[in-house]
Write a protein that holds these residues in place. Structure first.
Motif, PDB file in Angstrom:
ATOM      1  N   SER A  35      16.760  34.406  15.150  1.00 60.54           N
ATOM      2  CA  SER A  35      15.850  34.714  16.253  1.00 60.54           C
ATOM      3  C   SER A  35      16.605  35.315  17.430  1.00 60.54           C
ATOM      4  N   ARG A 112      11.865  27.219  19.416  1.00 63.35           N
ATOM      5  CA  ARG A 112      11.445  26.135  18.526  1.00 63.35           C
ATOM      6  C   ARG A 112      12.398  26.040  17.345  1.00 63.35           C
ATOM      7  N   MET A 189      12.407  28.349  14.153  1.00 57.82           N
ATOM      8  CA  MET A 189      11.121  28.804  13.643  1.00 57.82           C
ATOM      9  C   MET A 189      10.878  30.244  14.081  1.00 57.82           C
ATOM     10  N   GLY A 190      10.232  31.010  13.242  1.00 54.89           N
ATOM     11  CA  GLY A 190       9.932  32.396  13.578  1.00 54.89           C
ATOM     12  C   GLY A 190      11.047  33.360  13.252  1.00 54.89           C
ATOM     13  N   SER A 191      12.090  32.882  12.588  1.00 53.92           N
ATOM     14  CA  SER A 191      13.228  33.737  12.254  1.00 53.92           C
ATOM     15  C   SER A 191      12.981  34.479  10.945  1.00 53.92           C
ATOM     16  N   SER A 195      11.836  33.446   6.595  1.00 57.60           N
ATOM     17  CA  SER A 195      10.908  34.155   5.703  1.00 57.60           C
ATOM     18  C   SER A 195      11.622  34.634   4.446  1.00 57.60           C
ATOM     19  N   ASN A 236       3.737  34.515  12.202  1.00 55.67           N
ATOM     20  CA  ASN A 236       5.178  34.666  12.421  1.00 55.67           C
ATOM     21  C   ASN A 236       5.937  33.348  12.297  1.00 55.67           C
ATOM     22  N   LEU A 237       5.246  32.268  11.920  1.00 56.40           N
ATOM     23  CA  LEU A 237       5.889  30.956  11.821  1.00 56.40           C
ATOM     24  C   LEU A 237       5.909  30.483  10.362  1.00 56.40           C
ATOM     25  N   THR A 238       6.724  31.133   9.556  1.00 55.72           N
ATOM     26  CA  THR A 238       6.877  30.725   8.160  1.00 55.72           C
ATOM     27  C   THR A 238       7.329  29.275   8.093  1.00 55.72           C
ATOM     28  N   THR A 279       6.714  41.696  22.967  1.00 60.49           N
ATOM     29  CA  THR A 279       5.992  40.966  21.937  1.00 60.49           C
ATOM     30  C   THR A 279       5.754  41.824  20.704  1.00 60.49           C
ATOM     31  N   ALA A 283       7.504  38.877  17.909  1.00 60.44           N
ATOM     32  CA  ALA A 283       6.272  38.148  18.230  1.00 60.44           C
ATOM     33  C   ALA A 283       6.487  36.928  19.110  1.00 60.44           C
ATOM     34  N   ASN A 284       7.647  36.297  19.031  1.00 55.60           N
ATOM     35  CA  ASN A 284       7.878  35.079  19.817  1.00 55.60           C
ATOM     36  C   ASN A 284       7.838  35.325  21.318  1.00 55.60           C
TER      37      ASN A 284
END
Length: 316
Positions: A35, A112, A189-191, A195, A236-238, A279, A283-284
Motif C-alpha cells: 500500500s 488498516r 488491507m487494500g494492498s 489480491s 478494494n478490500l480483498t 482516489t 482507492a484508499n
C-alpha cells in the motif's frame, strides 16, 4: 489507472506546467505490491500532473529510505505515525541515531492492517494464531513487529505463542504464505499483494480484531497511536468478506528539511485540492480528509507545510 501508468506519469509534469524543482522530487516507499508503494505512486502522479515533478522510489523498507531523506538524498517518504516518531526520537530501529532532519508534510489517511489466512483455514480469530506459523521478524520494517504484537495482544497472544516465520518485509512474508511456508501473514488491507496472493491460493480472508474495550487497551499499551475501527466489504478490500473490526493507524507523508519551503507548500496544496484524483489512482485515498491533513503527533512540521496549513485554517 494502473500502477505502471502512474509511475510513468509520476516522472513527467503536465505539458506547459513549470516544475518547482530542477530535479524530480524522490518519494521513498516500500516495494511494489505494498500500500505504501501505491500511495507514493498516486501522490507522485498527482503532483506531476500539477507542476511538481516527482518520482516514486521503492526500497526494501522504511529503515532503508528514511535515513536517505534525513541525509538529503531523497525528498519525501510514505511512513506510518509510529515510524516517524521512532525515527526522529532515535528509538527502536533507530536506537542511538535519531534522524533530526525529518519533517512532517501531511497526514494522509487511516491505514488498516491485519493478519490473513486461507479461506479454508480453521482459524477464525486472532486468538487462533497461537501455535500457528505466522510471518514475523521484518528486519527491513522492524516497527511492524510491534504492530503485529499489538494486534495479537487484543486476544492475549504473544510473539512467543506463535511459530515465527522470519521474513525481511511483508512482501516476502506474503510470498512465503503463498508458497505454503506460513499459515498466516501480516499485511495491509487494500494492498495489491493481498489480491495477488488471494488469486494464487484460491482465496484469503483477514481475521477480525476485537473491538472490546479491554482488547483495545491491550493493543494501545504497545502501540498508543493505534485504534480499532469497523470496516465493511469493498471492492478494494480483498479478504474482507463481512463487517469486521480492524487495527488502524495513520499513514503520513514526511519530507526532508532540505526541501525548499515553496516546494513543500505547493505540494501540500496540490494534495489538499486533489483528493478525487488521488482516489482514482489509489482507492484508499477515499478515506483521506483534506481538512485534517495537519495533526500534532509530536514531530516537527516542515515550515512550508505549516505555511500551507495556516492559510487553510488547519494550523495556528
Amino acid at each position: 489507472m494502473t500502477i505502471k501508468s502512474l509511475i510513468a506519469a509520476a516522472g513527467l509534469a503536465v505539458l506547459g506546467a513549470t516544475p518547482l524543482a530542477a530535479q524530480p522530487l524522490g518519494i521513498g516507499t516500500m516495494g511494489q505490491g505494498t500500500s505504501g508503494y501505491s500511495m507514493g505512486a498516486a501522490i507522485a502522479s498527482v503532483l506531476a500532473a500539477n507542476g511538481v515533478d516527482a518520482l516514486v522510489q521503492p526500497s526494501t523498507g522504511t529503515s532503508a529510505f528514511l535515513p536517505l531523506i534525513d541525509a538529503g538524498e531523497l525528498d519525501f517518504g510514505i511512513v506510518n505515525a509510529l515510524e516517524i516518531g521512532e525515527a526522529t526520537a532515535g528509538e527502536y530501529a533507530f536506537e542511538g541515531r535519531p534522524l533530526t532532519n525529518l519533517r512532517m508534510a501531511a497526514r494522509l489517511f487511516p491505514f488498516r492492517v491485519g493478519v490473513f489466512v486461507r479461506d479454508d483455514s480453521p482459524m477464525q480469530s486472532v486468538a487462533d494464531l497461537a501455535g500457528q506459523r505466522v510471518t514475523y521478524g521484518f528486519t527491513a520494517q522492524v516497527t511492524l513487529n510491534r504492530v503485529l504484537e499489538a494486534l495479537m495482544a487484543t486476544e492475549e497472544v504473544t510473539a512467543d505463542d506463535i511459530e515465527q516465520v522470519l521474513v525481511p518485509n511483508v512482501v516476502r512474508g506474503a510470498d512465503d504464505f503463498a508458497a505454503g511456508n506460513a499459515d498466516a501473514a501480516f499485511f495491509a488491507m487494500g494492498s495489491g499483494k493481498v489480491s495477488e496472493v488471494d488469486a494464487a491460493v484460491g482465496g484469503v480472508r483477514f481475521l477480525p480484531v476485537s473491538m472490546d474495550e479491554d482488547a483495545v487497551a491491550r493493543m494501545q499499551a504497545i502501540v498508543p497511536q493505534a485504534y480499532v475501527q469497523s470496516v465493511e466489504p469493498a471492492a478494494n478490500l480483498t479478504g474482507v468478506d463481512e463487517a469486521m473490526g480492524v487495527m488502524s493507524y495513520d499513514y503520513v507523508l514526511v519530507v526532508g528539511a532540505h526541501v525548499p519551503d515553496d516546494v513543500v507548500e505547493r505540494a501540500v496544496n496540490v494534495l489538499h485540492e486533489n483528493q478525487e484524483a488521488l482516489t482514482e489512482a489509489f482507492a484508499n485515498f477515499s478515506t483521506m480528509d483534506p481538512d485534517a491533513m495537519y495533526s500534532d503527533i509530536g514531530v516537527d512540521w516542515h515550515d512550508g507545510a505549516l505555511s500551507a496549513y495556516r492559510a487553510m485554517g488547519q494550523a495556528d
